[in-house]
Write a protein that holds these residues in place. Sequence first.
Motif, PDB file in Angstrom:
ATOM      1  N   LEU A 291       6.574  -3.556   9.811  1.00 11.20           N
ATOM      2  CA  LEU A 291       7.397  -3.366   8.553  1.00 11.20           C
ATOM      3  C   LEU A 291       7.080  -4.877   7.541  1.00 11.20           C
ATOM      4  CD1 LEU A 291       9.184  -1.461   6.702  1.00 11.20           C
ATOM      5  CD2 LEU A 291      11.108  -2.890   7.972  1.00 11.20           C
ATOM      6  N   THR A 292       7.092  -5.851   8.035  1.00 14.00           N
ATOM      7  CA  THR A 292       6.866  -7.005   7.122  1.00 14.00           C
ATOM      8  C   THR A 292       5.565  -6.832   6.610  1.00 14.00           C
ATOM      9  OG1 THR A 292       8.350  -8.112   8.746  1.00 14.00           O
ATOM     10  CG2 THR A 292       6.809  -9.479   7.156  1.00 14.00           C
ATOM     11  N   GLY A 293       4.503  -6.523   7.321  1.00 18.61           N
ATOM     12  CA  GLY A 293       3.113  -6.472   6.633  1.00 18.61           C
ATOM     13  C   GLY A 293       3.090  -5.205   5.757  1.00 18.61           C
ATOM     14  N   ALA A 294       3.943  -4.279   5.852  1.00 24.91           N
ATOM     15  CA  ALA A 294       3.945  -3.202   4.885  1.00 24.91           C
ATOM     16  C   ALA A 294       4.428  -3.636   3.509  1.00 24.91           C
ATOM     17  CB  ALA A 294       4.663  -1.965   5.219  1.00 24.91           C
ATOM     18  N   LEU A 295       5.667  -4.446   3.609  1.00 29.28           N
ATOM     19  CA  LEU A 295       6.143  -4.971   2.553  1.00 29.28           C
ATOM     20  C   LEU A 295       5.266  -6.089   1.685  1.00 29.28           C
ATOM     21  CD1 LEU A 295      10.028  -5.425   3.437  1.00 29.28           C
ATOM     22  CD2 LEU A 295       8.955  -3.534   2.248  1.00 29.28           C
TER      23      LEU A 295
END
Length: 392
Positions: A291-295
């Motif tokens: 999720l951090t990578g997506a943001l």
Amino acid sequence: MAALSAQTGKPDDKIDRAELEQAFSLFTEASRQLVESYQELEQKVSSLTDELAVANGALRQQFEEKAALSGRLETLLAALPGGVVELDADGHVVTLNPAAVQILERDLVGIDWQAEIEPELQATSVEGDWLYSLAGQEKRLSIVSNQLSSGERILLIHDLSESWRLRLQLEQHKRLAEMGEMAAGLAHQLRTPLATALLYTANLAKPGLGEAERIKFGQKSLARLRHLETLIQNMLQFVRGQQAVLEAVELCSVMEEALQTVQPQDVAGERRWQLDLPAQAVWIDANRKELTGALINLLENALQATRPGDEIGLSLQAEGASWRLQVRDSGCGMPDNVRERLFEPFFTTRKEGTGLGLAIVRNLITAYGGRITVSSEPGQGACFTILLPAKE
């Protein structure tokens, strides 16, 4: 001489005449009353006869209308392409139309539906759809049950076998088409960095090449190979989809981490960064690293789409049983033809882009039970909206 009465001494014939006259008078009055009563009764009978005739006519008309309606309903029921089965309160088949006989391949009148038919039905992943096996053949049926107030049930049955087969074929053809497009896109994406790396590597073999040039060509070749490796990793991640185990993730801290990762790339600090988070902790089911990578991917896209003085914002708000996360910018925006294809694999407007970043982001958000949308107009910036279900 006439005989005399023993008590009065009067002649008997005079007494008989008076009594007879009185009796006759009474008889005449009674006859008159009977005649009047008969006439009144006759009038009532005539009136009742007329009313009965009218009532009989109305009943006959109603009967004919109901008979016509019943015949029409029977005709329609017989002509229905779907099966109709009527069950009594005990679950026995009362009647069924010809389509039901054809679908179930037998006459079921009188049998116990629950005891004899339901064991032959196998549930599917689609609610209301059943697999029906008979004599080695399998059909896919849609069965809808409706309970009547009298305790009886009406079953509507449709044979979905052919439509389901065509649907599977369509999905297979669609997957093959997507695989073909993906293979073509991947070949196109791999060819450019690979050809560049080969070119730089070929320069290393030139005789008399200086050390500085050898290092320069080596670094460029290595950069192209690393780009190629990144592309392959993104491709594998896109194909595999979300595989990491979901965990309880505090969403506010993930957003802060993503912003702290990307904001330093604005070296001169020429853009206006905004962060709007709720005061309380927000928990969702996700994978923190993914999720951090997506943001980070969304924020980097916003950074590249903006110029000095533009704004980049990250916000989080409650929306029903979900959380609405937005990444917005006031940059160049995008036209409709670009926005509509933004999440397609291998579609990119950047020279160095792989075209998989946003496709991976969408896959991840979908795997978390959420959805992502984008709104944008040329020159009006862009806003990516992510809805994620709150953790129970």
